[in-house]
Design an enzyme around this catalytic site. Structure first.
Site, PDB file in Angstrom:
ATOM      1  N   GLU A 150     -34.084 -48.771   5.054  1.00  0.00           N
ATOM      2  CA  GLU A 150     -34.378 -49.646   6.205  1.00  0.00           C
ATOM      3  C   GLU A 150     -33.158 -49.989   7.053  1.00  0.00           C
ATOM      4  O   GLU A 150     -33.300 -50.441   8.182  1.00  0.00           O
ATOM      5  CB  GLU A 150     -35.072 -50.937   5.747  1.00  0.00           C
ATOM      6  CG  GLU A 150     -34.133 -51.891   5.048  1.00  0.00           C
ATOM      7  CD  GLU A 150     -34.423 -53.353   5.365  1.00  0.00           C
ATOM      8  OE1 GLU A 150     -35.400 -53.650   6.049  1.00  0.00           O
ATOM      9  OE2 GLU A 150     -33.629 -54.193   4.923  1.00  0.00           O
ATOM     10  N   ASN A 151     -31.941 -49.793   6.505  1.00  0.00           N
ATOM     11  CA  ASN A 151     -30.721 -50.080   7.271  1.00  0.00           C
ATOM     12  C   ASN A 151     -29.905 -48.816   7.543  1.00  0.00           C
ATOM     13  O   ASN A 151     -28.715 -48.894   7.865  1.00  0.00           O
ATOM     14  CB  ASN A 151     -29.833 -51.072   6.508  1.00  0.00           C
ATOM     15  CG  ASN A 151     -30.576 -52.319   6.081  1.00  0.00           C
ATOM     16  OD1 ASN A 151     -30.887 -52.469   4.909  1.00  0.00           O
ATOM     17  ND2 ASN A 151     -30.862 -53.187   7.015  1.00  0.00           N
ATOM     18  N   ASN A 208     -38.190 -55.005   6.482  1.00  0.00           N
ATOM     19  CA  ASN A 208     -38.348 -55.794   7.709  1.00  0.00           C
ATOM     20  C   ASN A 208     -37.705 -55.130   8.928  1.00  0.00           C
ATOM     21  O   ASN A 208     -38.013 -55.483  10.052  1.00  0.00           O
ATOM     22  CB  ASN A 208     -37.777 -57.209   7.509  1.00  0.00           C
ATOM     23  CG  ASN A 208     -36.361 -57.203   6.991  1.00  0.00           C
ATOM     24  OD1 ASN A 208     -36.085 -56.593   5.960  1.00  0.00           O
ATOM     25  ND2 ASN A 208     -35.463 -57.874   7.679  1.00  0.00           N
ATOM     26  N   HIS A 209     -36.800 -54.153   8.725  1.00  0.00           N
ATOM     27  CA  HIS A 209     -36.170 -53.470   9.866  1.00  0.00           C
ATOM     28  C   HIS A 209     -36.869 -52.149  10.218  1.00  0.00           C
ATOM     29  O   HIS A 209     -36.341 -51.362  11.005  1.00  0.00           O
ATOM     30  CB  HIS A 209     -34.694 -53.221   9.579  1.00  0.00           C
ATOM     31  CG  HIS A 209     -33.901 -54.485   9.446  1.00  0.00           C
ATOM     32  ND1 HIS A 209     -33.837 -55.431  10.454  1.00  0.00           N
ATOM     33  CD2 HIS A 209     -33.174 -54.975   8.418  1.00  0.00           C
ATOM     34  CE1 HIS A 209     -33.083 -56.448  10.046  1.00  0.00           C
ATOM     35  NE2 HIS A 209     -32.687 -56.208   8.816  1.00  0.00           N
ATOM     36  N   HIS A 240     -39.875 -55.566  -1.079  1.00  0.00           N
ATOM     37  CA  HIS A 240     -38.778 -55.895  -0.163  1.00  0.00           C
ATOM     38  C   HIS A 240     -38.917 -57.364   0.220  1.00  0.00           C
ATOM     39  O   HIS A 240     -39.750 -57.713   1.065  1.00  0.00           O
ATOM     40  CB  HIS A 240     -38.875 -54.974   1.055  1.00  0.00           C
ATOM     41  CG  HIS A 240     -37.640 -54.965   1.880  1.00  0.00           C
ATOM     42  ND1 HIS A 240     -36.537 -54.217   1.549  1.00  0.00           N
ATOM     43  CD2 HIS A 240     -37.319 -55.621   3.011  1.00  0.00           C
ATOM     44  CE1 HIS A 240     -35.600 -54.407   2.457  1.00  0.00           C
ATOM     45  NE2 HIS A 240     -36.039 -55.264   3.358  1.00  0.00           N
ATOM     46  N   HIS A 295     -33.797 -55.822  -0.329  1.00  0.00           N
ATOM     47  CA  HIS A 295     -33.618 -56.646   0.880  1.00  0.00           C
ATOM     48  C   HIS A 295     -32.396 -57.553   0.867  1.00  0.00           C
ATOM     49  O   HIS A 295     -31.740 -57.678   1.884  1.00  0.00           O
ATOM     50  CB  HIS A 295     -34.859 -57.504   1.191  1.00  0.00           C
ATOM     51  CG  HIS A 295     -34.662 -58.448   2.351  1.00  0.00           C
ATOM     52  ND1 HIS A 295     -34.506 -57.999   3.658  1.00  0.00           N
ATOM     53  CD2 HIS A 295     -34.563 -59.794   2.411  1.00  0.00           C
ATOM     54  CE1 HIS A 295     -34.340 -59.045   4.464  1.00  0.00           C
ATOM     55  NE2 HIS A 295     -34.365 -60.144   3.737  1.00  0.00           N
ATOM     56  N   HIS A 301     -29.540 -57.163  -0.541  1.00  0.00           N
ATOM     57  CA  HIS A 301     -28.315 -56.354  -0.585  1.00  0.00           C
ATOM     58  C   HIS A 301     -27.346 -56.781  -1.690  1.00  0.00           C
ATOM     59  O   HIS A 301     -26.221 -56.295  -1.748  1.00  0.00           O
ATOM     60  CB  HIS A 301     -27.583 -56.353   0.776  1.00  0.00           C
ATOM     61  CG  HIS A 301     -28.345 -55.658   1.851  1.00  0.00           C
ATOM     62  ND1 HIS A 301     -27.784 -55.306   3.060  1.00  0.00           N
ATOM     63  CD2 HIS A 301     -29.636 -55.231   1.910  1.00  0.00           C
ATOM     64  CE1 HIS A 301     -28.694 -54.705   3.823  1.00  0.00           C
ATOM     65  NE2 HIS A 301     -29.823 -54.659   3.140  1.00  0.00           N
TER      66      HIS A 301
HETATM   67 FE   LIG Z   1     -34.541 -56.098   4.653  1.00  0.00          FE
HETATM   68 FE   LIG Z   2     -31.820 -54.205   3.876  1.00  0.00          FE
END
Ligand SMILES: [Fe+2]
Ligand SMILES: [Fe+2]
Length: 289
Positions: free
Chosen positions: A67-68, A95-96, A177, A202, A204
């Site tokens: 997601e990142n 969420n991203h 997540h 999520h 990290h």
């Molecule tokens: Fe996230």
């Molecule tokens: Fe993330």
């Protein structure tokens, strides 16, 4: 008559041997799950570490939260293709997911890339898929927490529909997540005995609670990220500190300092049953210049 009986018996024993072989493959399967890959530095770290981890652990499946992956926010088709080319079986998101518009059609193109299953049905993509290696089928489900994150529907109710979509799977891995540890712990207990693993993503930051729950589900609250440990959950630390000090808008860029891969290796011992979950925390190998 005798001949056809013998042929049928031979066929039955071959089928039984095949079935035993498949059962052994299911019991002997393992999954490497890699936490949120952050930016180019995270991708490079993953690409450098993966061959070493393959040699060391020979995982049957590799699942990566991406997601990142694109500059710290979202993912692009080119990056997803790069991860698949490196041998990643399934990409999960969070969420991203929708930060990069170009990924929208890609999410509906039938590839093993997932967005949380409890997003709205109208949003692009899907939340469950199945992949197969050596006759073993792995189902993967991606969910989003509902506390401090925007997901249109409840993770706890929607997970049933998602699990129904992978009912044929020998093993199931759920990537939850979520921000709140309580939601992730609760989901682990809720699914214990029904899936092979529930892994949290999520935040990290890896947590120290990896274990196999009594029903046989491997669990960890957060796997951590694959990216720069020298920043603040992926962002250059001086920028985050400046933002917190001044309370003014600040530009955030991905840190490149001290990249590590953070993952878990889940070893199976039977259908939808794990025997161990081991944290893999590994610095990016040094480069010859
Ligand atoms: Fe996230
Ligand atoms: Fe993330």
């Amino acid at each position: 008559m005798a001949e056809s009986e013998a042929a049928a018996a031979a066929q039955r024993s071959a089928a039984a041997a095949g079935e035993n072989g498949r059962e052994a493959a299911v019991a002997g399967a393992s999954v490497l799950f890699v936490g949120d890959v952050v930016g180019a530095i995270g991708r490079d770290t993953l690409l450098d570490c993966l061959p070493i981890l393959r040699e060391r652990h020979a995982p049957t499946f590799v699942v990566v939260n991406g997601e990142n992956a694109a500059g710290g926010l979202g993912i692009t088709p080119k990056i997803a293709d790069q991860l698949f080319a490196a041998g990643v079986d399934v990409i999960t998101l969070g969420n991203h997911t929708y930060h990069r518009r170009e990924i929208y059609p890609y999410l509906d193109a039938g590839k093993p890339i997932l967005r949380p299953a409890n997003f709205l049905r109208s949003q692009p993509g899907h939340g469950a898929c199945m992949v197969e290696h050596d006759g073993v089928r792995l189902g993967v489900v991606n969910l989003s927490g509902n506390v401090f994150l925007r997901a249109g529907r409840s993770a706890f109710s929607e997970v049933e529909t998602a699990l129904g979509q992978v009912s044929e799977a020998d093993h199931v891995l759920v990537d939850m997540h979520a921000e709140a540890t309580s939601e992730k712990v609760a989901l682990g207990w809720h699914l214990d005995g029904r899936v092979t693993a529930v892994v949290g993503t999520h935040t990290h930051v890896p947590t120290a609670d990896a274990r196999v729950l009594p029903g046989g589900t491997a669990y960890i609250t957060d796997v951590g990220m694959t990216g720069p440990r020298g920043g603040v959950i992926g962002v250059k630390r001086e920028q985050v500190i400046e933002s917190l000090l001044t309370q003014m808008p600040t530009r955030f860029e991905t840190s490149e300092e001290d990249p590590w891969l953070m993952a878990v290796l889940i070893t199976c011992s039977g259908r939808r049953h794990a025997s161990s979950i081991e944290q893999v925390l590994m610095p990016r190998p040094a480069h010859e210049l």
